[in-house]
Design an enzyme around this catalytic site. Structure first.
Site, PDB file in Angstrom:
ATOM      1  N   HIS A 113     -18.818 -54.509  36.596  1.00 20.03           N
ATOM      2  CA  HIS A 113     -18.528 -53.217  37.223  1.00 20.03           C
ATOM      3  C   HIS A 113     -17.332 -53.406  38.162  1.00 20.03           C
ATOM      4  O   HIS A 113     -17.266 -54.400  38.892  1.00 20.03           O
ATOM      5  CB  HIS A 113     -19.760 -52.730  38.002  1.00 20.03           C
ATOM      6  N   ASP A 120     -26.489 -49.829  37.834  1.00 20.18           N
ATOM      7  CA  ASP A 120     -25.654 -50.668  38.704  1.00 20.18           C
ATOM      8  C   ASP A 120     -26.429 -51.297  39.868  1.00 20.18           C
ATOM      9  O   ASP A 120     -25.821 -51.719  40.861  1.00 20.18           O
ATOM     10  CB  ASP A 120     -24.453 -49.866  39.270  1.00 20.18           C
ATOM     11  N   GLU A 165     -11.646 -59.498  36.971  1.00 17.61           N
ATOM     12  CA  GLU A 165     -12.739 -59.316  35.994  1.00 17.61           C
ATOM     13  C   GLU A 165     -12.605 -60.315  34.855  1.00 17.61           C
ATOM     14  O   GLU A 165     -13.587 -60.921  34.406  1.00 17.61           O
ATOM     15  CB  GLU A 165     -12.715 -57.893  35.423  1.00 17.61           C
TER      16      GLU A 165
HETATM   17  C1  GAR Z   1     -13.400 -52.362  33.463  1.00 15.51           C
HETATM   18  O1  GAR Z   1     -12.744 -52.226  34.696  1.00 15.51           O
HETATM   19  C2  GAR Z   1     -14.903 -52.424  33.676  1.00 15.51           C
HETATM   20  O2  GAR Z   1     -15.290 -53.097  34.841  1.00 15.51           O
HETATM   21  C3  GAR Z   1     -15.243 -50.956  33.796  1.00 15.51           C
HETATM   22  O3  GAR Z   1     -14.437 -50.322  32.831  1.00 15.51           O
HETATM   23  C4  GAR Z   1     -13.246 -51.095  32.620  1.00 15.51           C
HETATM   24  C5  GAR Z   1     -13.146 -51.397  31.151  1.00 15.51           C
HETATM   25  O4  GAR Z   1     -11.952 -52.019  30.845  1.00 15.51           O
HETATM   26  N1  GAR Z   1     -16.645 -50.737  33.577  1.00 15.51           N
HETATM   27  C6  GAR Z   1     -17.333 -49.776  34.180  1.00 15.51           C
HETATM   28  O5  GAR Z   1     -16.852 -48.962  34.931  1.00 15.51           O
HETATM   29  C7  GAR Z   1     -18.813 -49.738  33.826  1.00 15.51           C
HETATM   30  N2  GAR Z   1     -19.534 -48.986  34.795  1.00 15.51           N
HETATM   31  P1  GAR Z   1     -11.766 -52.812  29.484  1.00 15.51           P
HETATM   32  O6  GAR Z   1     -12.218 -51.866  28.360  1.00 15.51           O
HETATM   33  O7  GAR Z   1     -10.278 -53.067  29.408  1.00 15.51           O
HETATM   34  O8  GAR Z   1     -12.578 -54.065  29.520  1.00 15.51           O
END
Ligand code: GAR
Length: 201
Positions: A114, A155, A184
């Protein structure tokens, strides 16, 4: 007897940059205890599916609107996870809330990343760019990302790892998202490997 690698499924909805980081981590030996055996998307046009295909990973997509209820949709996903003998499910930008059939079948075996320092800026409606917009709106100076175990409270499952980044006065949601995504991509693979080390298949 040699320990077998855990079969990982990655659930995605969008760009899949975290999926790419996980694939890289398997290829470069940052993740040694698992292999990505399946990628699942709830969006047929998710770029993440392209990334999975390029990496030769089996993938499937399914549309919620083809099912009567959220539970029926999740049961459909569950049957694929079972068919691929998935041991651990990784949510990576998966923009759906999981329901009981999945949560019970994979109790304590679903992880999520997250883009905030939970418990701040989490919960229903707080995902993706919305998180960064809200962080900037409130004017706080530190944000980050969190890897946690998924349970029935959105969450709020047990936190496994966090990384923080500065929020600068001239940040936009996009610039902040980019800084956090970088963290991340490091934090998720490292945490998955750590989790798998103590994992019983
Ligand atoms: C990431 O920042 C992830 O942490 C977030 O969506 C993005 C996806 O990026 N997830 C959430 O918000 C879940 N609640 P990605 O498709 O490039 O990995």
């Amino acid at each position: 007897m040699e320990k077998r690698k855990a079969n990982l499924a990655v659930l995605v909805s969008g760009s899949g940059s975290n999926l790419a980081a996980l694939i890289d981590a398997v290829n470069t030996g940052i993740i040694t205890e698992g292999m990505i055996s399946l990628v699942v998307s709830n969006k047929k046009d998710a770029y993440a599916l392209q990334r999975a295909e390029n990496a030769g990973i089996p993938c499937l997509s399914a549309k919620r609107s083809d099912f009567a209820t959220d539970e029926e949709f999740d049961k459909h996903l569950l049957s694929s996870l079972k068919a691929h003998r998935i041991d651990l499910v990784l949510l990576a930008g998966y923009m759906r809330i999981l329901t009981k059939p999945l949560l019970e079948a994979y109790n304590e075996r679903i992880l999520n990343i997250h883009p905030s320092l939970l418990p701040e800026f989490g919960g229903i409606g707080m995902y993706g760019m919305k998180v960064h917009e809200e962080v900037i709106r409130t004017g706080i100076t530190v944000s980050g990302c969190t890897v946690h175990i998924v349970n029935e409270h959105v969450d709020q499952g047990p936190i496994l790892a966090q990384a923080s980044v500065s929020v600068f006065p001239d940040d936009t949601p996009d610039s902040l998202a980019a800084r956090i995504l970088k963290e991340e991509h490091r934090l998720y693979p490292a945490t998955v490997e750590k989790f798998l080390t103590g994992f019983r298949i």
